[in-house]
Design an enzyme around this catalytic site. Structure first.
Site, PDB file in Angstrom:
ATOM      1  N   TYR A  11       0.823  -1.217   0.000  1.00  0.00           N
ATOM      2  CA  TYR A  11       0.000   0.000   0.000  1.00  0.00           C
ATOM      3  C   TYR A  11       0.861   1.272   0.000  1.00  0.00           C
ATOM      4  O   TYR A  11       0.861   2.049  -0.960  1.00  0.00           O
ATOM      5  CB  TYR A  11      -0.909  -0.053   1.228  1.00  0.00           C
ATOM      6  CG  TYR A  11      -1.734   1.175   1.520  1.00  0.00           C
ATOM      7  CD1 TYR A  11      -2.341   1.922   0.512  1.00  0.00           C
ATOM      8  CD2 TYR A  11      -1.949   1.571   2.848  1.00  0.00           C
ATOM      9  CE1 TYR A  11      -3.121   3.035   0.809  1.00  0.00           C
ATOM     10  CE2 TYR A  11      -2.739   2.665   3.159  1.00  0.00           C
ATOM     11  CZ  TYR A  11      -3.315   3.397   2.138  1.00  0.00           C
ATOM     12  OH  TYR A  11      -4.092   4.493   2.441  1.00  0.00           O
ATOM     13  N   VAL A  52      13.645  -9.893   0.916  1.00  0.00           N
ATOM     14  CA  VAL A  52      14.833  -9.117   1.250  1.00  0.00           C
ATOM     15  C   VAL A  52      15.979 -10.031   1.679  1.00  0.00           C
ATOM     16  O   VAL A  52      17.115  -9.884   1.223  1.00  0.00           O
ATOM     17  CB  VAL A  52      14.514  -8.081   2.349  1.00  0.00           C
ATOM     18  CG1 VAL A  52      15.798  -7.478   2.911  1.00  0.00           C
ATOM     19  CG2 VAL A  52      13.620  -6.973   1.799  1.00  0.00           C
ATOM     20  N   ALA A  74       7.866  -5.154   5.424  1.00  0.00           N
ATOM     21  CA  ALA A  74       7.648  -5.556   6.816  1.00  0.00           C
ATOM     22  C   ALA A  74       6.262  -6.159   6.963  1.00  0.00           C
ATOM     23  O   ALA A  74       5.358  -5.871   6.180  1.00  0.00           O
ATOM     24  CB  ALA A  74       7.776  -4.347   7.753  1.00  0.00           C
ATOM     25  N   TYR A 140       5.509  -6.774  17.002  1.00  0.00           N
ATOM     26  CA  TYR A 140       5.596  -5.917  15.814  1.00  0.00           C
ATOM     27  C   TYR A 140       6.335  -4.628  16.143  1.00  0.00           C
ATOM     28  O   TYR A 140       7.318  -4.264  15.478  1.00  0.00           O
ATOM     29  CB  TYR A 140       4.193  -5.608  15.302  1.00  0.00           C
ATOM     30  CG  TYR A 140       4.127  -4.393  14.417  1.00  0.00           C
ATOM     31  CD1 TYR A 140       4.812  -4.351  13.206  1.00  0.00           C
ATOM     32  CD2 TYR A 140       3.384  -3.278  14.800  1.00  0.00           C
ATOM     33  CE1 TYR A 140       4.767  -3.223  12.391  1.00  0.00           C
ATOM     34  CE2 TYR A 140       3.331  -2.150  13.988  1.00  0.00           C
ATOM     35  CZ  TYR A 140       4.018  -2.128  12.793  1.00  0.00           C
ATOM     36  OH  TYR A 140       3.978  -1.009  12.003  1.00  0.00           O
ATOM     37  N   PHE A 168       1.605   7.228  12.178  1.00  0.00           N
ATOM     38  CA  PHE A 168       0.390   6.971  12.924  1.00  0.00           C
ATOM     39  C   PHE A 168      -0.559   6.287  11.925  1.00  0.00           C
ATOM     40  O   PHE A 168      -0.096   5.672  10.969  1.00  0.00           O
ATOM     41  CB  PHE A 168      -0.106   8.267  13.555  1.00  0.00           C
ATOM     42  CG  PHE A 168       0.755   8.667  14.745  1.00  0.00           C
ATOM     43  CD1 PHE A 168       0.243   8.653  16.017  1.00  0.00           C
ATOM     44  CD2 PHE A 168       2.103   8.995  14.579  1.00  0.00           C
ATOM     45  CE1 PHE A 168       1.044   8.973  17.122  1.00  0.00           C
ATOM     46  CE2 PHE A 168       2.913   9.306  15.667  1.00  0.00           C
ATOM     47  CZ  PHE A 168       2.381   9.296  16.946  1.00  0.00           C
ATOM     48  N   PHE A 210     -12.751  -3.605  18.718  1.00  0.00           N
ATOM     49  CA  PHE A 210     -12.089  -4.384  19.761  1.00  0.00           C
ATOM     50  C   PHE A 210     -11.887  -3.528  21.012  1.00  0.00           C
ATOM     51  O   PHE A 210     -10.935  -2.770  21.121  1.00  0.00           O
ATOM     52  CB  PHE A 210     -10.758  -4.919  19.246  1.00  0.00           C
ATOM     53  CG  PHE A 210     -10.913  -5.898  18.110  1.00  0.00           C
ATOM     54  CD1 PHE A 210     -11.176  -7.234  18.361  1.00  0.00           C
ATOM     55  CD2 PHE A 210     -10.825  -5.464  16.794  1.00  0.00           C
ATOM     56  CE1 PHE A 210     -11.348  -8.132  17.321  1.00  0.00           C
ATOM     57  CE2 PHE A 210     -10.987  -6.354  15.745  1.00  0.00           C
ATOM     58  CZ  PHE A 210     -11.260  -7.692  16.009  1.00  0.00           C
ATOM     59  N   GLY A 285      -2.016  -5.896  23.356  1.00  0.00           N
ATOM     60  CA  GLY A 285      -1.009  -4.973  22.846  1.00  0.00           C
ATOM     61  C   GLY A 285      -1.547  -3.748  22.154  1.00  0.00           C
ATOM     62  O   GLY A 285      -0.800  -3.056  21.465  1.00  0.00           O
TER      63      GLY A 285
END
Length: 324
Positions: A11, A52, A74, A140, A168, A210, A285
């Site tokens: 993205y 990678v 990532a 993460y 953010f 959540f 988390g």
């Protein structure tokens, strides 16, 4: 400049690639397509499929003449990282270390790194400055912070010029000069706005939120949202301001927080569709509130968000979803 973009089929990576091409740069994209899409790589960029870890030593070689790297490759699902920490340490931390070693061998000394505001955990102050204490709440975020520390070490020891951009929440889509659009297409999707839009489009029956017992004004998480075009522009500014060794860190957000309930209401208003909501337990988390102070980026990078309204981000994402 000739630039390598890792994760350039994703993205944000694909949108930054498009902006780089539009600015006249030569771009090579490296992506294993584990979460990205080959068709998202903008025309004009050379695409190399590979991970990678495995491919970087064959792509990032002295004979290619690269002048910089933008590193997006990532895994980003915080919830999954709690269940599968090994996946995130291997890809995000070890993958970045392999990239840094390949850059050193090829004498490439400019790196823009895709980091995350999640490293701050539950912050002591809001908006969050770059000087805030880091308390990564999940693997993460911890893997991203480890990569940040590696950049600092390589800048000191090996003359690397590095910029970490701590995102953010990112939303919206990019409309290119030819009228085409690039937007968000994760599979599975984990981000609130595109999931809510999928409900609006009839692709999902309902939306799960959540947690409704956080210490916020309506009990749901509060997040800062930034338009992906503004985020992309910051990468080009970071690249253009590299004038010597060192590692700089910038937060990127709008400085305004929206609760999950508020986001859903904006989606309802933009799309004109009902969004059925089901409350679910908190995810491990997940910090209660993340809102950026981006004053440092505005001051040092001369960065100014051009699309700060949440409704604009939602409308652009909705437009992309309807035409994708």
């Amino acid at each position: 400049m000739k630039l390598l973009v890792t994760g350039g089929a994703g993205y944000i990576g694909s949108i930054v690639t498009a902006l780089l091409l539009d600015a006249g740069h030569e771009v090579v994209v490296l992506d294993d397509l584990s979460t990205g899409h080959a068709e998202a790589v903008p025309s004009g960029a050379r695409f190399v499929r590979g991970r990678v870890h495995d491919a970087i030593g064959e792509v990032l070689v002295p004979s290619e003449g690269f002048e910089g790297v933008l590193h997006f490759a990532a895994f980003i699902a915080a919830g999954e990282s709690v269940q599968r920490p090994e996946k995130y340490w291997d890809n995000n931390a070890i993958g970045t270390l392999r990239l840094l070693e390949a850059m050193r061998a090829a004498d490439v000394r400019r790196l823009v790194f895709s980091s995350t505001a999640n490293v701050y955990g539950d912050p002591d102050e809001v908006p969050i400055p770059e000087t805030a204490a880091v308390r990564p709440p999940n693997p993460y975020a911890t893997s991203k912070l480890a990569a940040d520390h590696a950049l600092t070490g390589y800048a000191t020891a090996h003359g690397l010029a590095a910029v970490s951009l701590r995102y953010f929440n990112v939303a919206g889509a990019l409309r290119r000069p030819d009228g085409s659009m690039i937007g968000e297409r994760h599979d599975p999707e984990t981000h609130l706005i595109p999931i809510a839009l999928q409900v609006a489009a009839g692709r999902r029956e309902k939306l799960q939120l959540f947690g409704d017992d956080y210490e916020t004004f309506d009990g749901t998480n509060i997040r800062d949202y930034i338009h992906v075009a503004d985020l992309g522009a910051a990468h080009l500014l970071a690249l253009s301001t590299m004038d010597g060794p060192g590692h700089r860190v910038y937060n990127l957000g709008n400085g305004t927080g929206f609760s999950n309930r508020q986001v859903v209401e904006v989606v309802r208003e933009v799309t004109g569709h009902a969004i059925p909501v089901e409350m679910a337990p908190r995810r491990p988390g997940d910090p209660a509130q993340l809102v950026a102070s981006s004053e440092k980026a505005k001051r040092e990078l001369r960065w100014t968000p051009q699309h700060p309204e949440l409704a604009t981000m939602v409308a652009d994402a909705w437009d992309f979803m309807q035409h994708a």
